[in-house]
Design a protein around this motif. Structure first.
Motif, short mmCIF file in Angstrom:
data_model
loop_
_atom_site.label_atom_id
_atom_site.label_comp_id
_atom_site.label_asym_id
_atom_site.label_seq_id
_atom_site.Cartn_x
_atom_site.Cartn_y
_atom_site.Cartn_z
N PRO A 287 0.81 -1.23 0.00
CA PRO A 287 0.00 0.00 0.00
C PRO A 287 0.83 1.27 0.00
N MET A 288 1.98 1.26 0.69
CA MET A 288 2.78 2.48 0.75
C MET A 288 3.42 2.78 -0.59
N GLN A 289 3.77 1.77 -1.35
CA GLN A 289 4.30 2.02 -2.69
C GLN A 289 3.26 2.73 -3.55
N ARG A 290 2.01 2.30 -3.42
CA ARG A 290 0.93 2.95 -4.17
C ARG A 290 0.71 4.37 -3.66
N ILE A 291 0.67 4.53 -2.33
CA ILE A 291 0.43 5.84 -1.74
C ILE A 291 1.55 6.82 -2.11
N ALA A 292 2.80 6.34 -2.07
CA ALA A 292 3.93 7.22 -2.38
C ALA A 292 3.88 7.72 -3.82
N ALA A 293 3.47 6.84 -4.74
CA ALA A 293 3.35 7.25 -6.14
C ALA A 293 2.26 8.31 -6.30
N ASP A 294 1.13 8.10 -5.64
CA ASP A 294 0.04 9.08 -5.69
C ASP A 294 0.46 10.40 -5.03
N PHE A 295 1.17 10.29 -3.92
CA PHE A 295 1.64 11.45 -3.17
C PHE A 295 2.54 12.34 -4.04
N GLU A 296 3.47 11.71 -4.75
CA GLU A 296 4.37 12.48 -5.60
C GLU A 296 3.62 13.12 -6.76
N ARG A 297 2.70 12.35 -7.33
CA ARG A 297 1.93 12.87 -8.47
C ARG A 297 1.02 14.02 -8.04
N ASP A 298 0.43 13.91 -6.87
CA ASP A 298 -0.55 14.90 -6.43
C ASP A 298 0.07 16.13 -5.77
N THR A 299 1.23 15.98 -5.14
CA THR A 299 1.80 17.09 -4.37
C THR A 299 3.13 17.61 -4.93
N GLY A 300 3.82 16.78 -5.70
CA GLY A 300 5.15 17.16 -6.16
C GLY A 300 6.25 16.75 -5.20
N HIS A 301 5.90 16.45 -3.95
CA HIS A 301 6.87 15.96 -2.99
C HIS A 301 7.19 14.49 -3.28
#
Length: 235
Positions: free
Chosen positions: A21-35
Motif C-alpha cells: 500500500p505504501m508504494q501505491r500511496i507514495a506514487a500518488d503522493f508524488e503525483r498529487d503534491t510534487g513531494h
C-alpha cells in the motif's frame, strides 16, 4: 502540484507489512503534491534501534502504536505529530489451495512441520501471532515448529519458498481488493489478539521538512484510505 523549487523529499521508514500500500500511496503522493517520499522497508523494532542511534529517517510508519509513542517520549520524534494511520489484520496463510480452512482448524490438526511467524520481539504481527496461539491454547504444542522471520516480509517469503507450509502474515500481503490473491487463508479474528494499531510519527530530522507534514496529511486523505481498503487494512 507544487511550483518548481517548492517540492521536497522525505525519508520514510515503513513497516514491512505496509510495503504494497505504501508504494501505491507514495506514487500518488508524488503525483498529487510534487513531494517525493523515499521509502525504506523493515521491522519496526530494527527501525527503533536505528532511529535511536541517529539514522536519517524523517517519518516512521510503524507496525504498532508503542514504538512511535516511545520515540516521542524519548525525544526522538515531534510531539503531537503521532496518529494511527492503519489497523492491520493477521492472517494464517498457505500458498496451497485448501490447506488452511476458514476456521483455522488446521492449527489444531497440526498436520504440518513448520509454521512461520515474525519475530515477536521486533515485529508486532509476530507478537499478535503469539497472542492468538496463546488464546487458542496451541502455543506450547506448536512453538517447536516455528520458523521465525526477522520481519513480516521475510516471514511471508518463508511460506512462499516452502521453508514453512503455512505462516502468520499480514492480510495486505495475500489479499488485494478484498480477494485472496492465491492459496488458502484464515483471517484471524480480531478478538484473539490486541489491535494492531499502526501509528505514524514525524521524527526530529523531519521537523522542518514540508514534505514530512504533507505526507502525514496525505495519509489521512481519501486516496490513502482507498489504498488501505484495497489491501485489507482498517482505519
Amino acid at each position: 502540484m507544487l511550483a518548481d523549487g517548492q517540492a521536497a523529499e522525505v525519508a520514510v521508514a515503513v513497516a514491512s507489512n505496509f510495503t504494497a500500500p505504501m508504494q501505491r500511496i507514495a506514487a500518488d503522493f508524488e503525483r498529487d503534491t510534487g513531494h517525493k517520499a523515499t521509502l525504506s522497508f523493515g521491522a519496526t523494532g530494527k527501525f527503533y534501534a536505528q532511529i535511536s542511534h541517529g539514522a536519517p529517517f524523517e517519518v516512521l510508519l510503524s507496525a504498532d502504536d508503542e514504538t512511535p509513542a516511545r520515540l516521542e517520549n524519548e525525544g526522538h520524534a515531534v510531539k503531537g505529530s503521532r496518529f494511527t494511520y492503519a489497523i492491520g489484520r493477521l492472517v494464517l496463510w498457505s500458498p496451497q489451495p485448501g490447506r488452511v480452512d476458514a476456521q483455522g482448524a488446521v492449527l489444531a490438526k497440526a498436520d504440518f512441520n513448520r509454521l512461520a511467524i515474525a519475530n515477536p520481539k521486533t515485529a508486532p504481527y509476530g507478537a499478535a501471532a503469539i497472542e492468538a496461539l496463546t488464546q487458542l491454547g496451541e502455543l506450547t504444542r506448536l512453538q517447536g515448529r516455528f520458523v521465525q522471520g526477522e520481519n513480516i516480509a521475510q516471514t511471508h517469503q518463508f511460506v512462499i519458498s516452502g521453508n514453512a507450509e503455512l505462516g502468520f502474515v499480514a492480510r495486505s500481503q495475500v489479499f488485494k481488493d478484498g480477494q485472496l490473491t492465491g492459496g488458502s487463508a484464515w483471517i484471524v479474528p480480531a478478538k484473539l489478539h490486541s489491535p494492531i494499531r499502526q501509528d505514524a510519527v514525524i521524527l526530529n530530522k523531519g521537523r522542518a521538512n514540508p514534505a514530512a507534514e504533507a505526507l502525514m496529511q496525505y495519509l489521512r486523505g481519501d486516496k490513502a484510505k482507498a489504498a488501505l481498503r484495497a489491501f485489507g487494512y482498517e482505519y
